[in-house]
Design a protein around this motif. Structure first.
Motif, short mmCIF file in Angstrom:
data_model
loop_
_atom_site.label_atom_id
_atom_site.label_comp_id
_atom_site.label_asym_id
_atom_site.label_seq_id
_atom_site.Cartn_x
_atom_site.Cartn_y
_atom_site.Cartn_z
N ILE A 26 0.82 -1.20 0.00
CA ILE A 26 0.00 0.00 0.00
C ILE A 26 0.86 1.26 0.00
O ILE A 26 0.49 2.29 -0.55
CB ILE A 26 -0.96 -0.02 1.21
CG1 ILE A 26 -1.99 -1.13 1.03
CG2 ILE A 26 -1.67 1.33 1.37
CD1 ILE A 26 -2.89 -1.36 2.22
N ARG A 32 0.21 0.14 -5.26
CA ARG A 32 -1.11 0.61 -4.85
C ARG A 32 -1.97 0.94 -6.07
O ARG A 32 -3.17 0.66 -6.09
CB ARG A 32 -0.98 1.83 -3.94
CG ARG A 32 -2.33 2.30 -3.38
CD ARG A 32 -2.16 3.33 -2.28
NE ARG A 32 -1.57 4.57 -2.74
CZ ARG A 32 -0.39 5.03 -2.34
NH1 ARG A 32 0.34 4.36 -1.46
NH2 ARG A 32 0.06 6.18 -2.80
N TYR A 35 -3.31 -2.25 -7.42
CA TYR A 35 -4.40 -2.75 -6.58
C TYR A 35 -5.68 -1.93 -6.79
O TYR A 35 -6.78 -2.48 -6.82
CB TYR A 35 -3.98 -2.71 -5.11
CG TYR A 35 -5.01 -3.32 -4.18
CD1 TYR A 35 -5.54 -4.58 -4.43
CD2 TYR A 35 -5.42 -2.65 -3.03
CE1 TYR A 35 -6.46 -5.15 -3.57
CE2 TYR A 35 -6.35 -3.22 -2.17
CZ TYR A 35 -6.86 -4.46 -2.44
OH TYR A 35 -7.79 -5.02 -1.60
N ALA A 243 -7.60 1.43 0.14
CA ALA A 243 -6.79 0.23 -0.14
C ALA A 243 -6.63 -0.61 1.12
O ALA A 243 -6.75 -1.85 1.08
CB ALA A 243 -5.43 0.64 -0.70
#
Length: 290
Positions: A26, A32, A35, A243
């Motif tokens: 993250i 990130r 994701y 996230a």
């Protein structure tokens, strides 16, 4: 490493490339972003079951000086009045009323964090998190003009709703997130994230609360010098909170109670140009002389 296979909301694992996404990822911008691309694909699809508790039908807006809202911004703000006839209440805050509300909702610590926001855009960012964390509702920026379209899909359940954004570092331009979902993957130049406008949220949603907590801590710990508005109070801060929450939910086999909007521009458009965008009221042009 074997990909983690928690079902999330649609039975898809949270993976980055060929390995499982981790909490440490993250903090890495590229990981990130990948994701967030996964989440956008997953959370922009229709669902058959979602939390049903109502989100308050209140439209919340902010302009730092309510006595001197520019005429072109005022036109955007008042474009939402039509919804007052459809069961919505409108609340427009400025620096003074926002500070007063934050003090009544949270107290001195959050008031001090608000006071440390040196630009109106930061105060707007921070205020919306405070308001929605406690009250829930529909925050929309003062420069968004309502298109008159059907709003009911945005309130069909109590999921948090956020707008997808995508930026191409190669061309220094924003990319339509719908197009980015099908064209990304060629060179890794796209950055996927979420906007902090609009935010449609039930009271106490974990993503909003986490974003508020992180922003409060970062503002109070800031030791001086230039301020990174995006990461302190803006979309970057909210993206990290999303996230973390989504990863926790997926790993726990729980639904990710968020919808990511790919077509917010069908509901509202950010007017450009507006008069304030050409001076330091636009945070992008702020010199940050402290």
């Amino acid at each position: 490493m074997t990909a983690h296979t928690s079902p999330g909301l649609y039975g898809r694992p949270e993976v980055v490339g060929e390995r499982a996404f981790t909490v440490q990822d993250i903090d890495d911008h590229a990981c990130r972003s990948r994701y967030l691309r996964h989440l956008t694909g997953m959370l922009s699809r229709p669902v058959t079951a979602a939390p049903a508790a109502p989100i308050p039908r209140v439209i919340v807006q902010f302009w730092d000086d309510s006595a001197h809202i520019p005429a072109d911004v005022h036109e955007c703000v008042t474009s939402w009045t039509v919804l007052e006839h459809q069961g919505f209440r409108r609340e427009v805050y400025d620096d003074d009323s926002a500070r007063s509300l934050i003090g009544s909702l949270f107290g001195d610590v959050h008031t001090a964090a608000f006071d440390s926001c040196l630009h109106p855009a930061m105060r707007s960012d921070y205020f919306r998190l405070c308001y929605l964390a406690r009250n829930g509702g529909f925050y929309v920026d003062a420069d968004d003009f309502y298109q008159g379209t059907d709003w009911t899909p945005l309130f069909r359940d109590s999921r948090l709703r956020l707008q997808a954004l995508c930026y191409d570092t190669a061309t220094d331009t924003m990319v339509d997130p719908r197009q980015a979902m099908v064209s990304d993957g060629h060179g890794g130049t796209f950055i996927h994230y979420v906007n902090n406008n609009p935010i449609i949220a039930p009271a106490g949603h974990p993503v909003v609360v986490a974003a508020l907590d992180a922003s409060t801590a970062a503002l109070l710990a800031h030791a001086g010098g230039p301020l990174d508005i995006q990461s302190l109070t803006g979309p970057g801060n909210l993206t990290v909170a999303l996230a973390r929450h989504a990863l926790h939910q997926e790993r726990s086999g729980q639904p990710v109670d968020v919808e990511i909007l790919l077509a917010w521009d069908a509901v509202a458009v950010s007017r450009w140009p507006l008069s304030y965008r050409s001076d330091e009221r636009n945070w992008r042009l702020w010199s940050q002389q402290q």
